[in-house]
Design a protein around this motif. Structure first.
Motif, PDB file in Angstrom:
ATOM      1  N   GLU A   4       5.603  10.369  -0.424  1.00  6.18           N
ATOM      2  CA  GLU A   4       4.364  11.153  -0.524  1.00  6.18           C
ATOM      3  C   GLU A   4       3.625  10.823  -1.822  1.00  6.18           C
ATOM      4  O   GLU A   4       3.166  11.695  -2.552  1.00  6.18           O
ATOM      5  CB  GLU A   4       4.635  12.658  -0.410  1.00  6.18           C
ATOM      6  CG  GLU A   4       3.392  13.462  -0.024  1.00  6.18           C
ATOM      7  CD  GLU A   4       3.660  14.950   0.127  1.00  6.18           C
ATOM      8  OE1 GLU A   4       3.697  15.404   1.277  1.00  6.18           O
ATOM      9  OE2 GLU A   4       3.832  15.641  -0.897  1.00  6.18           O
ATOM     10  N   LEU A  53      -1.195  11.373  -3.669  1.00  5.99           N
ATOM     11  CA  LEU A  53      -2.012  12.574  -3.491  1.00  5.99           C
ATOM     12  C   LEU A  53      -2.677  12.933  -4.825  1.00  5.99           C
ATOM     13  O   LEU A  53      -2.019  12.924  -5.866  1.00  5.99           O
ATOM     14  CB  LEU A  53      -1.170  13.753  -2.994  1.00  5.99           C
ATOM     15  CG  LEU A  53      -0.944  13.837  -1.484  1.00  5.99           C
ATOM     16  CD1 LEU A  53      -0.175  12.633  -0.971  1.00  5.99           C
ATOM     17  CD2 LEU A  53      -0.210  15.122  -1.134  1.00  5.99           C
ATOM     18  N   ALA A  70      -4.388   8.234   0.496  1.00  3.98           N
ATOM     19  CA  ALA A  70      -3.445   8.247  -0.626  1.00  3.98           C
ATOM     20  C   ALA A  70      -3.245   6.830  -1.180  1.00  3.98           C
ATOM     21  O   ALA A  70      -3.155   6.631  -2.403  1.00  3.98           O
ATOM     22  CB  ALA A  70      -2.110   8.838  -0.172  1.00  3.98           C
ATOM     23  N   GLU A 129      -5.452  18.113  -2.481  1.00  3.33           N
ATOM     24  CA  GLU A 129      -5.070  16.712  -2.471  1.00  3.33           C
ATOM     25  C   GLU A 129      -4.874  16.214  -1.052  1.00  3.33           C
ATOM     26  O   GLU A 129      -4.456  15.085  -0.837  1.00  3.33           O
ATOM     27  CB  GLU A 129      -3.793  16.500  -3.296  1.00  3.33           C
ATOM     28  CG  GLU A 129      -2.599  17.336  -2.875  1.00  3.33           C
ATOM     29  CD  GLU A 129      -2.676  18.774  -3.369  1.00  3.33           C
ATOM     30  OE1 GLU A 129      -3.206  19.611  -2.594  1.00  3.33           O
ATOM     31  OE2 GLU A 129      -2.203  19.071  -4.470  1.00  3.33           O
ATOM     32  N   ARG A 130      -5.193  17.066  -0.097  1.00  3.87           N
ATOM     33  CA  ARG A 130      -5.009  16.738   1.327  1.00  3.87           C
ATOM     34  C   ARG A 130      -6.355  16.827   2.042  1.00  3.87           C
ATOM     35  O   ARG A 130      -6.574  17.675   2.894  1.00  3.87           O
ATOM     36  CB  ARG A 130      -3.967  17.674   1.946  1.00  3.87           C
ATOM     37  CG  ARG A 130      -2.572  17.465   1.345  1.00  3.87           C
ATOM     38  CD  ARG A 130      -1.632  18.587   1.706  1.00  3.87           C
ATOM     39  NE  ARG A 130      -0.260  18.297   1.307  1.00  3.87           N
ATOM     40  CZ  ARG A 130       0.238  18.571   0.105  1.00  3.87           C
ATOM     41  NH1 ARG A 130      -0.520  19.154  -0.827  1.00  3.87           N
ATOM     42  NH2 ARG A 130       1.499  18.275  -0.190  1.00  3.87           N
TER      43      ARG A 130
END
Length: 373
Positions: free
Chosen positions: A115, A118, A150, A306-307
């Motif tokens: 992940e 972000l 991202a 951040e999404r």
């Protein structure tokens, strides 16, 4: 090859459990738990059937982030010396993730960041997560970006494209696993008077530091007003264990007939509640990724996210932290059933359920990116 997967909070367990499964199928894998969020961490570990090989005792009541970081670095350094892994795998933006990556970097051990990429662009929002993930990206060896957005963030910061793999988000892998489990172990509602699909509900969650204090008081005020205005909905609020959340929420939202404040629920129950919701009102990052699988919209009680993928795909509204912004966003969804219904068959913009396999393949030298996203 030997990898050490480090986790310390419930979201990390949820997003790393599928990765652990994929890695264990092809290489030696050691799971290290820091116990950053002990009660909720153990709950998630139990569900996914993960027994940590190493458990670090790092938490102390009321400790500061600096004190926690110091304890994490010392404990993780000892663990790395003992296990001598070839890779350390971390997820997201917690203090556990950053400290594990820093400890590995100090010992010359390669770091894989699940992940990665972000960003909100504001180091204070969310705090300290934005700083953690930004700093982590400077020392990671491989960056497992969940989406192309991202990936683009990392490239703008100077990360070489050859060190980035677009995988999708592993939370979608976890959701698929939970949904498969429902076939033989149906999830029960945590509400004793639950009437199932005959009673629509709005799910509320709140836990971020940036919403503590006066902001949380404003959130409670608008929730009280909205639950009274939309009395035909059942409002369900699993109250976080953090006293900075729990005290104000229990004090300010008591006595509302259609608002149920319940204890924190396990992950399958959380997904079950999301799946039965007309709307989710939350400051959670994970819920922004989970709700699209069920075609459920989210009002995000934050100034930044951040999404952005969920906002751009029409699943989320970034409401900000003000009473007015939250009220406007919630009413726009609850007053428009057709808009909510239009989400039901849209694909989740965060992944296809194969992210963990892509991560394992990349570590084994067989990179495989998502074809679009």
């Amino acid at each position: 090859m030997k990898v050490m997967v480090v986790m310390g909070t419930r979201p990390e367990v949820i997003k790393l459990a599928p990765v652990v499964g994929a890695l264990r199928a092809v290489m030696e894998t050691v799971v290290c738990s820091t116990g950053q969020h002990r009660e909720m961490l153990d709950q998630a570990l139990s569900f996914f059937g993960i027994v940590p090989d190493l458990e670090l005792d790092t938490m102390r009541p009321g400790q500061t982030l600096n004190a926690l970081s110091a304890r994490l670095l010392a404990a993780l350094d000892e663990a790395l010396e003992h296990e001598a892994p070839d890779w350390v795998i971390v997820q997201g933006d917690t203090t556990t993730a950053f400290c594990a990556a820093l400890a590995a970097f100090h010992r010359g051990i390669r770091v894989g960041h699940v992940e990665a990429g972000l960003r909100t662009g504001d180091l204070a929002s969310p705090f300290p997560e934005e700083a953690n993930r930004s700093l982590l990206s400077r020392i990671a060896t491989l960056h497992f970006a969940p989406t192309r957005l991202a990936r683009d963030n990392l490239i703008r910061e100077g990360v070489p494209a050859a060190r980035i793999v677009v995988t999708g988000n592993t939370v979608v892998d976890a959701i698929h696993a939970v949904r498969r489990s429902w076939a033989h172990t149906p999830t029960r509602s945590p509400l004793p008077d639950w009437t199932g699909a005959q009673q629509s509900h709005v799910l509320v969650t709140c836990h971020r530091r940036e919403n503590f204090g006066d902001v949380l008081s404003g959130i409670c005020k608008v929730l009280r007003d909205l639950s009274e205005r939309y009395a035909d909905y059942r409002w369900v609020f699993p109250v976080h264990l953090n006293p900075a959340v729990r005290g104000p929420v229990l004090r300010e939202l008591g006595g509302i007939p259609n608002l149920a404040m319940i204890e924190p629920v396990d992950y399958p129950t959380s997904l079950y509640l999301i799946s039965r919701s007309a709307l989710v009102v939350s400051d959670s990052g994970g819920i922004q990724e989970e709700a699209p699988t069920f075609g459920v919209p989210v009002v995000v009680m934050r100034n930044h996210t951040e999404r952005r993928e969920g906002v751009d795909a029409g699943f989320a509204t970034l409401a900000g932290q003000s009473v007015e912004g939250i009220e406007r966003a919630v009413t726009s969804w609850l007053d428009d059933p057709a808009r909510r219904e239009s989400l039901r068959n849209r694909p989740n913009p965060y992944g296809d359920g194969a992210a963990s396999q892509r991560i394992a393949a990349s570590l084994g030298g067989r990179p495989d990116e998502v074809s679009s996203g």
